[in-house]
Design a protein around this motif. Structure first.
Motif, PDB file in Angstrom:
ATOM      1  N   ALA A  74      57.036  53.582  45.013  1.00  0.00           N
ATOM      2  CA  ALA A  74      56.489  52.069  44.819  1.00  0.00           C
ATOM      3  C   ALA A  74      57.186  52.137  43.188  1.00  0.00           C
ATOM      4  O   ALA A  74      57.125  52.952  42.489  1.00  0.00           O
ATOM      5  N   ILE A  76      56.812  49.655  40.005  1.00  0.00           N
ATOM      6  CA  ILE A  76      56.206  48.630  39.205  1.00  0.00           C
ATOM      7  C   ILE A  76      57.206  48.291  38.028  1.00  0.00           C
ATOM      8  O   ILE A  76      57.294  48.946  36.968  1.00  0.00           O
ATOM      9  N   ASN A  89      48.679  46.456  42.754  1.00  0.00           N
ATOM     10  CA  ASN A  89      50.178  46.434  43.112  1.00  0.00           C
ATOM     11  C   ASN A  89      50.843  47.581  43.679  1.00  0.00           C
ATOM     12  O   ASN A  89      51.780  47.516  44.497  1.00  0.00           O
ATOM     13  N   ASP A  92      50.365  47.385  47.181  1.00  0.00           N
ATOM     14  CA  ASP A  92      51.216  46.406  48.031  1.00  0.00           C
ATOM     15  C   ASP A  92      52.360  46.977  48.257  1.00  0.00           C
ATOM     16  O   ASP A  92      53.217  46.815  49.278  1.00  0.00           O
ATOM     17  N   GLU A  93      52.994  47.551  47.046  1.00  0.00           N
ATOM     18  CA  GLU A  93      54.271  48.422  47.240  1.00  0.00           C
ATOM     19  C   GLU A  93      54.267  49.473  48.406  1.00  0.00           C
ATOM     20  O   GLU A  93      55.451  49.627  49.198  1.00  0.00           O
ATOM     21  N   HIS A  95      52.482  49.229  51.158  1.00  0.00           N
ATOM     22  CA  HIS A  95      51.967  48.446  52.336  1.00  0.00           C
ATOM     23  C   HIS A  95      50.611  48.971  52.793  1.00  0.00           C
ATOM     24  O   HIS A  95      50.595  49.339  54.024  1.00  0.00           O
TER      25      HIS A  95
END
Length: 603
Positions: A74, A76, A89, A92-93, A95
């Motif tokens: 991931a 950021i 976040n 989300d990264e 999934h």
């Protein structure tokens, strides 16, 4: 526009962090080795720092491209978020599905933990990379630390890389973040490119874009390095505009004149003036060099009494490790275990001819119009000092020209004593460092870089070259990112490190506060101060004890291992001896209010 003119297949100097164009200098190779080791072989945080534009983001993307298929990542890029937004976040990264109407961070962390456990069960690993981490708030940094509590009995479920500007190191040295700092197991600082690396960098990017022939002359490359000071992003900006300028003038090659024109169009005025100032300084270099050699021979630190000779009799203190002999099989390669900016040894300064040689190299001399000895011309340094004086701002040249704080006075040492709440009174037959010992302080006279001073985090006296060719002692009372506060005789100025560098050869003197009776602890010692050392380590390492516990006053094997653990977590030589550097860092982390710091964020 110029691609077809020169034959490039693509733009060679775009400022986007394309890993394909990443130039792997030796320091970038070392940095990548540190990152891989930290992420794949340890269970702590990994820290990557560097000035703006030195290639941190490109290096992170290069790392991502080299990850094995069994690792999920991931990334950021915008850390200016709340703790909830950051965890969302990350989900989300990776999934990870979650209710988008939830406002509970616990819900997100539970889902993240379940995902990480599932990954672990399938033999997969997960890493988190946070770029521009100096923008993280304390609240979010604490949440990042808590994420590392997601673990099994043998392994952390989430490996974390923090990448950011140098002020990130200052942030992490604050006492309230000590629990996070203690979990950093690998760190690296990317320095700017050298002049030779700047040329290799330019040729590398042109080669990747499809052009192997030389377009930039040697003089142009030298000028680019002076203007950009080895920062890759600025090199890209100037080279791109220089190529456009050469195309507009129908020129097949680029000389220093075209580079100057490009700089005027794209660089801020302060950046250009800084480079022009370096050139003006170089014009006086030969005259100043001869003065410098004589001045250094006549007035080294020892003859001023600034070196505490009693300290030289002590056994060597703990320092950041520079090498490791006979490393165990589980240790990384030698290039990985050598930390960046390891503290220089406290030694007698080099001979004057060596100092002169360094001075020539750092001024990067251009002798097209040197001053003639004996002439009535005003030196560029004196001229600059007069301009600053007329503007009502002492600036660097004003401080260097201040006759009230030349190296024959006690102005700097008096100011340093005052920061420690002490009054300095010169005494016959006693050096300032002997007087400091009477006040419960010790002198540390050493040679290094600004990173060394950041690390010690104590106000210091630095020795700079003066317009008259002598040496001036100025007080550094603050370091904030790339800016430092210099003072002398009631005058002070906030100056960039880049401005000071040409006049500083790395020597500094600082004061530190050891325990009352000894400044070094090792196995076998038995005293009340050993008990205090144990209590300090417990406090900064978050060690708790049951009610009724009494700390032992004996330096035993258990305490030695605790010292080693602390040293490893803070990139000190893990020798198990609580010496100077270990004690200085402990004093910083325990937030003793009587100790002045360079980074006021540590309060």
């Amino acid at each position: 526009m110029y691609k077809s003119y020169f034959g490039f297949g693509e733009t060679p100097f775009a400022i986007t962090p394309d890993p394909k164009f990443l130039y792997m200098s030796q320091r970038h190779q070392d940095a990548l080795a540190h990152l891989k080791y930290g992420l794949f072989e340890t269970n702590g945080f990994v820290l990557l720092t560097g000035e703006v534009g030195t290639g941190k983001t490109a290096l992170c993307r290069c790392l991502l491209e080299q990850l094995p298929a069994t690792i999920d990542a991931a990334l950021i890029l915008n850390p200016r978020q709340t703790a909830f937004e950051l965890v969302a976040n990350i989900c989300d990264e990776l999934h990870i599905d979650y209710p988008h109407d939830t406002t509970s961070i616990k819900v997100l962390i539970d889902l993240l933990n379940a995902h990480l456990l599932e990954n672990h069960a399938r033999g997969r690993r997960t890493i988190l990379i946070i770029d521009e981490a100096q923008n993280l708030s304390d609240e979010v940094l604490e949440q990042v630390r808590l994420l590392t509590n997601l673990e099994t009995t043998k392994r952390k479920l989430l490996q974390i890389l923090l990448a950011g500007q140098p002020e990130l190191q200052a942030m992490l040295s604050r006492p309230q973040l000590r629990q996070l700092t203690q979990r950093i197991t690998a760190r690296y600082h990317i320095a700017p490119l050298t002049p030779v690396e700047t040329g290799a960098y330019i040729r590398h990017r042109m080669g990747v874009a499809g052009v192997e022939r030389p377009i930039f002359s040697k003089e142009a490359i030298t000028k680019i390095h002076k203007l950009c000071r080895g920062t890759p992003r600025l090199i890209n900006i100037i080279c791109d505009r220089a190529l456009l300028g050469a195309y507009a003038q129908n020129r097949p090659t680029i000389d220093a004149r075209i580079v100057n024109q490009a700089a005027q169009e794209v660089l801020p005025e302060t950046q250009r003036n800084l480079s022009n100032h370096t050139v003006r300084v170089a014009a006086a270099a030969m005259l100043l060099l001869s003065f410098a050699v004589a001045a250094y021979t006549l007035r080294p630190w020892e003859r001023l009494g600034f070196t505490d000779h009693k300290e030289a009799d002590a056994v060597a203190e703990s320092r950041p490790a520079a090498t490791e002999t006979n490393p165990p099989a589980s240790t990384p390669p030698k290039s990985v275990i050598v930390p960046v900016e390891a503290d220089a040894e406290t030694t007698t300064p080099p001979a004057s001819n060596a100092k002169a040689a360094v001075l020539v190299a750092r001024l990067d001399m251009n002798m097209s119009s040197p001053l003639r000895p004996g002439s009535n011309e005003t030196s560029p340094l004196e001229e600059a000092a007069q301009i600053e004086a007329d503007a009502g701002n002492p600036g660097l040249m004003g401080l260097l020209s201040n006759q009230n704080c030349n190296s024959g006075t006690d102005v700097a040492i008096s100011a340093l004593f005052r920061l420690w709440g002490k009054e300095y009174q010169a005494q016959p037959n006693r050096t300032p460092c002997e007087i400091a010992r009477g006040e419960g302080l010790r002198c540390l006279h050493s040679k290094g870089t600004w990173n060394n001073l950041r690390r010690y985090n104590r106000p210091a006296i630095v020795e700079l070259l003066t317009p008259a060719g002598g040496w001036q002692h100025l007080l550094v009372s603050e370091i904030n990112g790339d800016n430092i506060k210099l003072s002398c005789g009631g005058d002070s100025a906030n100056i960039t490190i880049g401005q000071v560098d040409p006049y500083w050869l790395g020597e500094f003197l600082l004061l530190w506060k050891p325990p009352k009776h000894r400044s070094r602890f090792e196995r076998g010692n038995n005293s009340r101060e050993v008990r205090q050392l144990r209590q300090q380590l417990d406090a900064v390492m978050g060690v708790t004890h049951p009610p009724g516990y009494t700390a032992s006053s004996v330096f035993d094997e258990e305490l030695e291992q605790q010292v080693i653990q602390f040293q490893q977590a803070n990139s000190l030589q893990p020798d198990g001896i609580a010496g100077r550097d270990t004690l200085i860092l402990l004093n910083t982390l325990t937030a003793d209010p009587s100790i002045p710091l360079l980074h006021y964020s540590n309060r």
